[in-house]
Write a protein that holds these residues in place. Structure first.
Motif, PDB file in Angstrom:
ATOM      1  N   ARG A 281       0.824  -1.209   0.000  1.00 27.33           N
ATOM      2  CA  ARG A 281       0.000   0.000   0.000  1.00 27.33           C
ATOM      3  C   ARG A 281       0.858   1.259   0.000  1.00 27.33           C
ATOM      4  NH1 ARG A 281      -2.098   2.122   4.703  1.00 27.33           N
ATOM      5  NH2 ARG A 281      -1.470   0.186   5.732  1.00 27.33           N
ATOM      6  N   ILE A 282       1.899   1.271   0.828  1.00 26.91           N
ATOM      7  CA  ILE A 282       2.768   2.433   0.906  1.00 26.91           C
ATOM      8  C   ILE A 282       3.617   2.554  -0.359  1.00 26.91           C
ATOM      9  CG2 ILE A 282       4.702   3.457   2.161  1.00 26.91           C
ATOM     10  CD1 ILE A 282       3.511   2.279   4.713  1.00 26.91           C
ATOM     11  N   ARG A 283       4.080   1.426  -0.891  1.00 25.10           N
ATOM     12  CA  ARG A 283       4.853   1.461  -2.125  1.00 25.10           C
ATOM     13  C   ARG A 283       4.032   2.071  -3.267  1.00 25.10           C
ATOM     14  NH1 ARG A 283       9.529  -1.604  -1.796  1.00 25.10           N
ATOM     15  NH2 ARG A 283       9.822  -1.679  -4.037  1.00 25.10           N
ATOM     16  N   GLU A 284       2.786   1.664  -3.383  1.00 22.26           N
ATOM     17  CA  GLU A 284       1.946   2.176  -4.469  1.00 22.26           C
ATOM     18  C   GLU A 284       1.702   3.670  -4.331  1.00 22.26           C
ATOM     19  OE1 GLU A 284       0.726   0.726  -7.241  1.00 22.26           O
ATOM     20  OE2 GLU A 284       1.980  -1.008  -6.728  1.00 22.26           O
ATOM     21  N   ALA A 306       4.891   0.656  11.397  1.00 26.97           N
ATOM     22  CA  ALA A 306       4.096   1.802  10.950  1.00 26.97           C
ATOM     23  C   ALA A 306       2.610   1.535  11.103  1.00 26.97           C
ATOM     24  CB  ALA A 306       4.435   2.128   9.493  1.00 26.97           C
ATOM     25  N   ASP A 307       2.187   0.337  10.783  1.00 25.99           N
ATOM     26  CA  ASP A 307       0.758   0.002  10.861  1.00 25.99           C
ATOM     27  C   ASP A 307       0.234   0.084  12.287  1.00 25.99           C
ATOM     28  OD1 ASP A 307       0.527  -0.355   8.140  1.00 25.99           O
ATOM     29  OD2 ASP A 307       0.709  -2.544   8.218  1.00 25.99           O
ATOM     30  N   VAL A 308       0.936  -0.557  13.229  1.00 25.82           N
ATOM     31  CA  VAL A 308       0.409  -0.575  14.603  1.00 25.82           C
ATOM     32  C   VAL A 308       0.528   0.797  15.259  1.00 25.82           C
ATOM     33  CG1 VAL A 308       0.861  -3.048  14.891  1.00 25.82           C
ATOM     34  CG2 VAL A 308       2.594  -1.391  15.641  1.00 25.82           C
ATOM     35  N   ALA A 309       1.552   1.567  14.874  1.00 23.39           N
ATOM     36  CA  ALA A 309       1.729   2.885  15.485  1.00 23.39           C
ATOM     37  C   ALA A 309       0.701   3.883  14.969  1.00 23.39           C
ATOM     38  CB  ALA A 309       3.143   3.398  15.223  1.00 23.39           C
ATOM     39  N   THR A 310       0.474   3.897  13.667  1.00 26.59           N
ATOM     40  CA  THR A 310      -0.521   4.834  13.125  1.00 26.59           C
ATOM     41  C   THR A 310      -1.923   4.473  13.594  1.00 26.59           C
ATOM     42  OG1 THR A 310      -0.588   3.557  11.055  1.00 26.59           O
ATOM     43  CG2 THR A 310       0.854   5.498  11.123  1.00 26.59           C
ATOM     44  N   ALA A 311      -2.138   3.202  13.917  1.00 29.91           N
ATOM     45  CA  ALA A 311      -3.453   2.792  14.441  1.00 29.91           C
ATOM     46  C   ALA A 311      -3.747   3.421  15.787  1.00 29.91           C
ATOM     47  CB  ALA A 311      -3.516   1.266  14.539  1.00 29.91           C
ATOM     48  N   VAL A 312      -2.696   3.849  16.512  1.00 24.85           N
ATOM     49  CA  VAL A 312      -2.918   4.510  17.808  1.00 24.85           C
ATOM     50  C   VAL A 312      -2.592   6.001  17.727  1.00 24.85           C
ATOM     51  CG1 VAL A 312      -2.507   2.376  19.090  1.00 24.85           C
ATOM     52  CG2 VAL A 312      -0.595   3.948  18.698  1.00 24.85           C
ATOM     53  N   ARG A 578      11.168  21.368   8.525  1.00 27.55           N
ATOM     54  CA  ARG A 578      10.138  21.152   7.519  1.00 27.55           C
ATOM     55  C   ARG A 578       9.942  19.660   7.357  1.00 27.55           C
ATOM     56  NH1 ARG A 578      10.326  20.207   2.081  1.00 27.55           N
ATOM     57  NH2 ARG A 578      12.524  20.752   1.904  1.00 27.55           N
ATOM     58  N   THR A 579       8.774  19.183   7.706  1.00 21.20           N
ATOM     59  CA  THR A 579       8.489  17.744   7.656  1.00 21.20           C
ATOM     60  C   THR A 579       7.217  17.513   6.858  1.00 21.20           C
ATOM     61  OG1 THR A 579       9.498  17.403   9.820  1.00 21.20           O
ATOM     62  CG2 THR A 579       8.024  15.695   9.030  1.00 21.20           C
ATOM     63  N   SER A 580       7.302  16.624   5.887  1.00 21.51           N
ATOM     64  CA  SER A 580       6.122  16.267   5.101  1.00 21.51           C
ATOM     65  C   SER A 580       5.488  15.027   5.701  1.00 21.51           C
ATOM     66  CB  SER A 580       6.521  15.996   3.647  1.00 21.51           C
ATOM     67  OG  SER A 580       7.080  17.156   3.076  1.00 21.51           O
ATOM     68  N   HIS A 581       4.170  15.031   5.768  1.00 21.04           N
ATOM     69  CA  HIS A 581       3.442  13.906   6.354  1.00 21.04           C
ATOM     70  C   HIS A 581       2.781  13.101   5.250  1.00 21.04           C
ATOM     71  CE1 HIS A 581       2.873  16.665  10.115  1.00 21.04           C
ATOM     72  NE2 HIS A 581       4.139  16.335   9.901  1.00 21.04           N
ATOM     73  N   ALA A 582       2.594  11.845   5.528  1.00 19.92           N
ATOM     74  CA  ALA A 582       1.861  10.978   4.610  1.00 19.92           C
ATOM     75  C   ALA A 582       0.760  10.288   5.390  1.00 19.92           C
ATOM     76  CB  ALA A 582       2.783   9.938   3.981  1.00 19.92           C
ATOM     77  N   THR A 583      -0.362  10.109   4.776  1.00 24.17           N
ATOM     78  CA  THR A 583      -1.481   9.449   5.440  1.00 24.17           C
ATOM     79  C   THR A 583      -1.490   7.976   5.106  1.00 24.17           C
ATOM     80  OG1 THR A 583      -2.782  11.470   5.331  1.00 24.17           O
ATOM     81  CG2 THR A 583      -3.974   9.423   5.722  1.00 24.17           C
ATOM     82  N   LEU A 584      -1.514   7.151   6.145  1.00 25.52           N
ATOM     83  CA  LEU A 584      -1.617   5.714   5.939  1.00 25.52           C
ATOM     84  C   LEU A 584      -3.085   5.316   5.910  1.00 25.52           C
ATOM     85  CD1 LEU A 584       1.214   4.304   8.186  1.00 25.52           C
ATOM     86  CD2 LEU A 584       1.276   4.852   5.774  1.00 25.52           C
TER      87      LEU A 584
END
Length: 584
Positions: A281-284, A306-312, A578-584
């Motif tokens: 998913r992240i690669r795509e 990344a999956d378990v951390a973004t879930a919280v 300067r930090t860019s964010h990505a949404t999982l």
């Protein structure tokens, strides 16, 4: 014991998920600090990406640089990183890295079997103020795998098969000359006999050689040290979810061979699961087209952290300039169906008499630049795949990818379709699908640069790292020589990621941050689970392993409450972030 989770729950001080360089370091240092630790590894082997890498750790200003006679100053490294990373952000974490690097390496050297030596000659990948020719690249000392139990030796993830000789023998870069030309001198013969003789004895009782080098040596040393520190390691135990109470991470749910285990962690959970390289998913979403097919990391690195951390509620960063760090790789399918992949790191691209062209038959990058910068040139110009082109003289002298110097296995690689061979440049152009006239013009221009010694198009051979990886014995520009002796050859290469740059946001202690930029209590990250402190740039050799080790050390110190060892950090330096964010 019974707990508020309503079923049997184990309890420790620190739970570490992932047994690569970062996770193993965090677990080891935490144990040395007196914490009870459990290290969980998703697979049946330790090492992750580290085990198949060169094992070099880029850490400025260590006592090892002084021991090697090339003393390095943190102040110089700070100036260098400011020039390389500039205003891309991450200053706070880089300051923490610079502040702790020396102490972390010194403590590992003094208290464990994790031993490095600073390379007197292994330059940074970019020139600029504060860059160094030697001292910052730390190579793990050779490790005798027989010091491990047989079971533990089998637990060390082996190198890529393409990087082992005779079916399981590790060979160092400096040893290649002796093994390829054993009868050139008495010294060569002695060294070759010593290496091969040791390997022959090993194979009488082991499935591969026990003389561990590079990343395997580092992993072996970490595992040996963990066993001495009596740190329990749970294999085939991946993290499923984090346990949270009142906004604090208090443990994790682990999937193991015997089923689900709940492990409560009084001091916190450390995510070191290897990054997002194989997370489809992240690669795509983040990775460029043409660079999504294959990763050099183990296929188990699917972004679990990344999956378990973004879930919280954790924040995920896109990696800055690039979501990954790259190597140009060639590949072919073996008769048994396995994919053989060769990263073109140092042995061919910088040598005189090779150039890279795209599908239009044109050069697009300085071929002698670092593997990451070469691949970034491919991505920026859309040159995927690209073709490394050379002639018969080059092939005999240096080899090309999986073809060994002296063209020892050339016919087999041509037959396998790995190498493209043609009697003329026009025929070669047809085989690689580019315009024949364009390829001829490109090579004529390149040959003109070779004659003058100056690459007016891309500056090949003008930087320190270019010349270091070239051939000083060739005379003149060590990275330039004419292409002209038939037959001609080409190998297709495309960028493959060796590690993630995108990852979880963290602070200077390795604490994972939420979307508001505040630490999530009880949750840490290090290694490739933590977003790259270099923001998608690649300053020098070992710039993934170096921060993995140092932040693993910092995480353990913070979790143990030993903040006096972290007092050198300058957390106030956060201007121009300067930090860019990505949404999982």
């Amino acid at each position: 014991m019974r707990s508020e989770f309503g079923q049997d729950t184990e309890e420790v001080d620190l739970l570490v998920c992932g047994a690569g360089a970062g996770g193993m370091t965090a677990a080891l240092v935490a144990a040395l600090e007196g914490l009870s630790v459990v290290l969980c590894e998703k697979t049946g082997q330790v090492g992750g990406t580290t085990s198949t890498s060169g094992g070099t750790a880029w850490v400025p200003g260590t006592h090892l640089s002084e021991r090697a006679g090339v003393p390095d100053r943190v102040e110089d490294a700070r100036e260098f990183l400011q020039a390389v990373v500039a205003n891309r952000g991450g200053i706070r974490l880089r300051e923490a890295f610079l502040a702790s690097g020396r102490q972390a390496i010194e403590e590992l050297d003094r208290r464990t079997d994790v031993k490095f030596a600073a390379a007197a000659a292994h330059p940074d990948y970019l020139d600029g103020p504060g860059s160094a020719y030697g001292g910052r690249a730390l190579a793990p000392l050779t490790f005798d795998g027989r010091l491990l139990s047989r079971e533990d030796f089998a637990r060390v993830r082996p190198p890529r098969p393409e990087f082992m000789g005779l079916g399981g023998m590790m060979v160092g870069r400096a040893e290649l000359g002796s093994l390829l030309a054993p009868f050139k001198s008495i010294g060569n013969l002695r060294e070759a006999l010593s290496i091969v003789g040791r390997y022959a004895r090993d194979r009488a009782t082991y499935r591969r050689g026990t003389r561990l080098l590079m990343g395997n040596a580092l992993v072996g040393r970490l595992l040996h040290s963990l066993r001495k520190a009596k740190v329990p390691i749970l294999f085939n135990a991946g993290i499923r979810e984090l346990l949270v109470e009142h906004g604090q991470v208090v443990g994790a749910v682990i999937d193991g061979p015997s089923g689900v285990r709940r492990i409560r962690a009084r001091k916190g959970v450390v995510l070191a699961t290897g990054g997002v390289c194989w997370n489809k998913r992240i690669r795509e979403r983040l990775f460029p087209k043409g660079a999504r097919d294959y990763a050099l990391a183990p296929e188990s690195n699917t972004g679990d952290g990344a999956d378990v951390a973004t879930a919280v509620g954790a924040r995920f960063e896109d990696g800055g300039d690039s979501p990954a760090l790259w190597m140009p790789c060639s590949s072919y399918r073996r008769p048994d169906g396995r994919l053989a992949v060769w990263p073109h790191i140092i042995l061919d691209r910088a040598k005189p008499g090779l150039l890279a062209v795209n599908s239009a038959g044109r050069r697009f990058v300085n071929e002698a630049d670092s593997y990451h910068d070469f691949s970034m040139g491919q991505i920026a110009s859309g040159s995927i795949p690209a073709f490394l082109v050379c002639d018969a003289t080059f092939m005999q002298r240096y080899g090309l990818g999986l073809v060994l110097p002296g063209a020892r296995n050339l016919s087999a690689m041509v037959k396998a379709g790995y190498v493209i061979e043609a009697a003329t440049l026009a025929a070669l152009a047809g085989r690689i699908g580019c315009d024949a006239l364009a390829l001829k013009e490109t090579i004529d221009t390149y040959n003109g640069f070779a004659a003058s010694g100056v690459d007016e198009a891309f500056g090949r051979g003008s930087s320190i790292v270019n010349r270091f990886n070239g051939d000083a014995q060739a005379g003149g520009n060590p990275c330039l020589a004419p292409v002209g002796k038939a037959p001609f050859y080409a190998v297709a290469v495309q960028p493959s990621d060796l590690a993630s740059s995108a990852g979880l946001s963290g602070d200077e202690y390795g604490r994972v941050l939420d979307e508001a930029g505040e630490p999530i209590e009880g949750l840490y990250a290090c290694g490739n689970d933590l977003a790259s402190i270099f923001r998608g740039t690649y300053p020098g050799p070992g710039t993934t392993i170096g921060p993995a080790i140092v932040f693993g050390w910092r995480v353990a110190k913070h979790a143990s409450g030993n903040t006096k060892d972290l007092s050198g950090t300058k957390p106030g330096i956060v201007t121009n972030e300067r930090t860019s964010h990505a949404t999982l």
